[in-house]
Design an enzyme around this catalytic site. Structure first.
Site, PDB file in Angstrom:
ATOM      1  N   GLY A   1       0.785  -1.226   0.000  1.00 34.05           N
ATOM      2  CA  GLY A   1       0.000   0.000   0.000  1.00 34.05           C
ATOM      3  C   GLY A   1       0.816   1.275   0.000  1.00 34.05           C
ATOM      4  O   GLY A   1       0.328   2.319   0.423  1.00 34.05           O
TER       5      GLY A   1
ATOM      6  N   GLU B   1      -0.405 -36.502   2.784  1.00 36.81           N
ATOM      7  CA  GLU B   1      -1.042 -35.359   3.443  1.00 36.81           C
ATOM      8  C   GLU B   1      -1.557 -35.732   4.828  1.00 36.81           C
ATOM      9  O   GLU B   1      -1.460 -34.937   5.765  1.00 36.81           O
ATOM     10  CB  GLU B   1      -2.177 -34.792   2.584  1.00 36.81           C
ATOM     11  CG  GLU B   1      -1.731 -34.218   1.241  1.00 36.81           C
ATOM     12  CD  GLU B   1      -0.653 -33.149   1.356  1.00 36.81           C
ATOM     13  OE1 GLU B   1      -0.592 -32.447   2.386  1.00 36.81           O
ATOM     14  OE2 GLU B   1       0.161 -33.036   0.420  1.00 36.81           O
TER      15      GLU B   1
HETATM   16  P1  ADP Z   1       2.669  -0.898  -3.325  1.00 35.74           P
HETATM   17  O1  ADP Z   1       2.750   0.431  -3.952  1.00 35.74           O
HETATM   18  O2  ADP Z   1       3.185  -0.933  -1.927  1.00 35.74           O
HETATM   19  O3  ADP Z   1       3.247  -2.005  -4.141  1.00 35.74           O
HETATM   20  P2  ADP Z   1      -0.105  -0.510  -3.789  1.00 35.74           P
HETATM   21  O4  ADP Z   1      -0.367   0.745  -3.054  1.00 35.74           O
HETATM   22  O5  ADP Z   1       0.067  -0.412  -5.244  1.00 35.74           O
HETATM   23  O6  ADP Z   1       1.139  -1.265  -3.163  1.00 35.74           O
HETATM   24  O7  ADP Z   1      -1.250  -1.541  -3.434  1.00 35.74           O
HETATM   25  C1  ADP Z   1      -2.033  -2.159  -4.415  1.00 35.74           C
HETATM   26  C2  ADP Z   1      -3.456  -2.262  -3.969  1.00 35.74           C
HETATM   27  O8  ADP Z   1      -3.579  -3.165  -2.875  1.00 35.74           O
HETATM   28  C3  ADP Z   1      -4.013  -0.961  -3.454  1.00 35.74           C
HETATM   29  O9  ADP Z   1      -4.550  -0.213  -4.490  1.00 35.74           O
HETATM   30  C4  ADP Z   1      -5.083  -1.409  -2.486  1.00 35.74           C
HETATM   31  O10 ADP Z   1      -6.280  -1.713  -3.156  1.00 35.74           O
HETATM   32  C5  ADP Z   1      -4.519  -2.697  -1.937  1.00 35.74           C
HETATM   33  N1  ADP Z   1      -3.840  -2.450  -0.673  1.00 35.74           N
HETATM   34  C6  ADP Z   1      -2.520  -2.596  -0.447  1.00 35.74           C
HETATM   35  N2  ADP Z   1      -2.217  -2.301   0.827  1.00 35.74           N
HETATM   36  C7  ADP Z   1      -3.360  -1.933   1.425  1.00 35.74           C
HETATM   37  C8  ADP Z   1      -3.693  -1.495   2.745  1.00 35.74           C
HETATM   38  N3  ADP Z   1      -2.767  -1.381   3.705  1.00 35.74           N
HETATM   39  N4  ADP Z   1      -4.977  -1.188   3.005  1.00 35.74           N
HETATM   40  C9  ADP Z   1      -5.911  -1.288   2.045  1.00 35.74           C
HETATM   41  N5  ADP Z   1      -5.663  -1.690   0.791  1.00 35.74           N
HETATM   42  C10 ADP Z   1      -4.408  -2.008   0.461  1.00 35.74           C
HETATM   43 ZN    ZN Z   2       4.200 -32.657   1.795  1.00 38.28          ZN
END
Ligand code: ADP
Ligand code: ZN
Ligand code: MG
Length: 595
Positions: free
Chosen positions: A198, A416
């Site tokens: 995020g 398993e």
């Molecule tokens: P990064 O830039 O760290 O790779 P992003 O901000 O692009 O991650 O995250 C991709 C998507 O994942 C976001 O648009 C959101 O929908 C979801 N996401 C990631 N982290 C969070 C968080 N902490 N809370 C809510 N949604 C999140």
């Molecule tokens: Zn195994």
């Protein structure tokens, strides 16, 4: 007119131009018979020539019989008298017969042609539009008006990072307040964390909370094939930022430009270095009281050039970690609010079963669950759909269509069941969540466990239990099938890795003692450290091997002992698996401790 048509038109014009030029240059205008100068003189003397037209050194004319000829004459002072003696009509024309525009065209045509082609190609490379003259523009996108604004409410599970950013938001909301007091505002904030946690979202949320414009550019946008373009884009980006201040400049994936200078294999990358230098210059050159704050994000902080982290540049780092159980629960809540969920879904179960998932993974789980529910014509997403989606995201899609022979199925079931029973009997191990022999991704079956709480440190017994459980599969195969298969390769690898870390990193072997013997950091795709620095002797290496060996072997024996003690349960669980393919935790525990 759209860029495609425009390109097409330009191409057409160039082709037509080319054809004309080629024609002009190669066309053989009705050329009269070319004769030798001496022959011409001879014929003139003999009175065979009626008239000539002289143009510079070129002479053309016709014979008395009407046919025409032409020739080139040297600067011969006797020519005219000779012709007059022979009674030839003489016409003289100015030196060049081609009009001035024609000669310019002939001279410069090929050159213009090449330039035209070059422009054409450049346009193509720039993806159409008016990019030729804006190569050095920043390409930053303004992500405030069009996008729906993000706020902190959209981001969960990263409370510490949010707290760090609050100060920035306050400043952006009212820069003058801070200016009055002369406080030092950080110029740059670097967000570090694994992918999908995020970071991008958080940066947008800062802009949203502060209600300021947000310029977003990706590090890779700076990297172009022409030296100097990246640097000029950096300059442009900061200029643009100053114009609309207060604002946020967000450089996503900064590692693309900010890589340690002189790193990597092969020669240095001039272009990238220039770009990075320009970035450093710009960061030094502006004053945060202007109201521009630079936020950058990366998941590869290890490869960043240390100069970027010096005071006055990205002097504040905000760590954006993977979410813990609570965080995952909240993130699931945020994303679930956007789909139609069945009432009273408790996300904590899903959150517990998704250790190591990033926010992006969790969003994916909710999305898959919604799709799955829709495919079944349900009108709301249930907990089962969520669990199904979790399994899919974690282990890849089910491959129900994969044909397994009955024998293979039986082997997998025992394998398993071995994992599951060992896990259920070992007190220290994570509780069993589900056992299945439906093939998924690369594996034929899977036993999943639910880590009970987030663990920040893991004790020796827990790690040993993990290894014993991993060995359970192979142990069951050996006990029942008297033959082992390749299905345990992954388990063995995992167990060996844990054992190795116990000995070399965590000081959990009595013989070796509490010393770090790790083999240096990993390669990070040759970002910085090349090669492994081993800091111990061959003898120590032998001891490590022996210790790892000892841990894995005793764990294997332990697993085998548990299973042979409860061999009837092993048969029962394997049978259950063969019959119904998936066995839930409750059934496993009912089998282990019948009440
Ligand atoms: P990064 O830039 O760290 O790779 P992003 O901000 O692009 O991650 O995250 C991709 C998507 O994942 C976001 O648009 C959101 O929908 C979801 N996401 C990631 N982290 C969070 C968080 N902490 N809370 C809510 N949604 C999140
Ligand atoms: Zn195994
Ligand atoms: Mg990102």
């Amino acid at each position: 007119m759209n860029p495609r048509n425009k390109n097409f038109l330009i191409g057409l014009v160039i082709i037509v131009l080319a054809i004309i030029i080629m024609n002009v240059m190669t066309s053989k205008r009705q050329v009269p018979a070319e004769i030798l100068y001496s022959e011409f003189l001879l014929r003139a003397q003999q009175g065979q020539i009626e008239a000539v037209s002289i143009q510079g050194s070129r002479i053309s004319g016709n014979y008395t019989d009407g046919s025409s000829f032409s020739t080139y004459a040297p600067k011969d002072p006797n020519l005219i008298p000779a012709l007059r003696k022979a009674n030839v009509n003489i016409t003289v024309q100015p030196d060049s017969g081609t009009p001035w525009y024609m000669s310019i065209f002939l001279h410069w045509g090929p050159f213009i042609f090449i330039i035209a082609i070059w422009i054409f190609l450049m346009r193509r490379m720039q993806g159409g539009g008016n990019r030729l003259f804006s190569l050095g523009k920043s390409r930053a996108r303004r992500a405030d008006e069009s996008d729906t604004r993000n706020t902190f409410a959209d981001v969960a599970g990263v409370e510490e990072a949010k707290e760090e950013l609050v100060e920035i938001i306050d400043f952006l909301k009212d820069p003058s307040k801070f200016r009055k007091l002369g406080g030092k505002i950080p110029k740059g904030v670097l967000m570090i964390g694994p992918p999908g946690t995020g970071k991008t979202l958080l940066a947008k949320a800062v802009a949203g909370e502060a209600n300021v414009p947000f310029l977003i550019i990706s590090g890779s946008d700076f990297v172009e094939m022409f030296v100097g373009v990246g640097a000029s884009r950096v300059r442009d980006l900061f200029e643009e930022g100053r114009k609309i201040a207060p604002c946020i400049l967000f450089i996503d994936e900064i590692d693309a430009v900010g890589r340690h200078r002189g790193a990597g294999l092969g020669s240095g990358h001039d272009e990238r270095e220039q770009t990075l230098n320009q970035l450093l210059v710009e960061m030094d050159g502006f004053d945060s009281t202007e109201g521009v704050i630079v936020i950058a994000a990366t998941n590869r902080v290890d490869v960043l050039d240390p100069a970027l982290l010096r005071p006055g540049r990205f002097d504040r780092t905000v760590v954006v970690p993977l979410p813990d159980v609570r965080g995952r629960e909240q993130i699931l809540g945020i994303h679930a609010a956007r789909v139609k969920m069945a009432d009273k879904i408790n996300f904590i179960t899903v959150a517990k079963g998704t250790p190591g998932f990033s926010g992006a993974d969790l969003r994916n789980v909710v999305n898959e669950a919604a799709l799955f529910a829709a495919r079944q014509n349900k009108n709301a997403v249930t907990l089962e759909d969520m669990e199904w989606a979790r399994d899919k995201v974690m282990m890849g899609p089910e491959r129900r269509s994969m044909l397994m022979s009955d024998e293979e199925k039986r082997n997998t079931a025992y394998h398993e069941a071995g994992h599951a029973l060992v896990g259920a009997y070992l007190e220290k191990a994570d509780p069993v969540h589900k056992v299945t022999i439906v093939p998924r991704g690369q594996s034929l079956g899977l036993t999943s466990f639910l880590p009970q709480e987030e663990m920040h440190t893991q004790d020796r017994d827990y790690l040993l239990a993990k290894i014993i459980v991993a060995m359970g599969g192979r142990a069951a195969e050996e006990l029942i099938l008297s033959q082992v298969s390749t299905g345990a390769a992954n388990d063995i690898q995992q167990a060996t890795k844990i054992a190795n870390k116990m000995v070399t990193e965590w000081g959990m072997s009595e013989v070796v003692g509490p010393i770090t013997l790790s083999t240096g950091s990993e390669h990070h795709f040759l970002g910085r450290d090349i090669g492994i620095d081993r800091e111990y002797s061959e003898d120590t290496a032998d001891i490590i091997d022996m210790e790892v060996h000892e841990i894995v072997h005793s764990s294997y024996d332990k697993a085998k002992a548990i299973l042979s003690e409860h061999i009837d349960k092993l048969h029962q669980l394997a049978k259950l698996l063969i019959d119904q393919e998936t066995v839930e935790a409750a059934e496993v525990y009912a089998l282990v401790s019948p009440t």
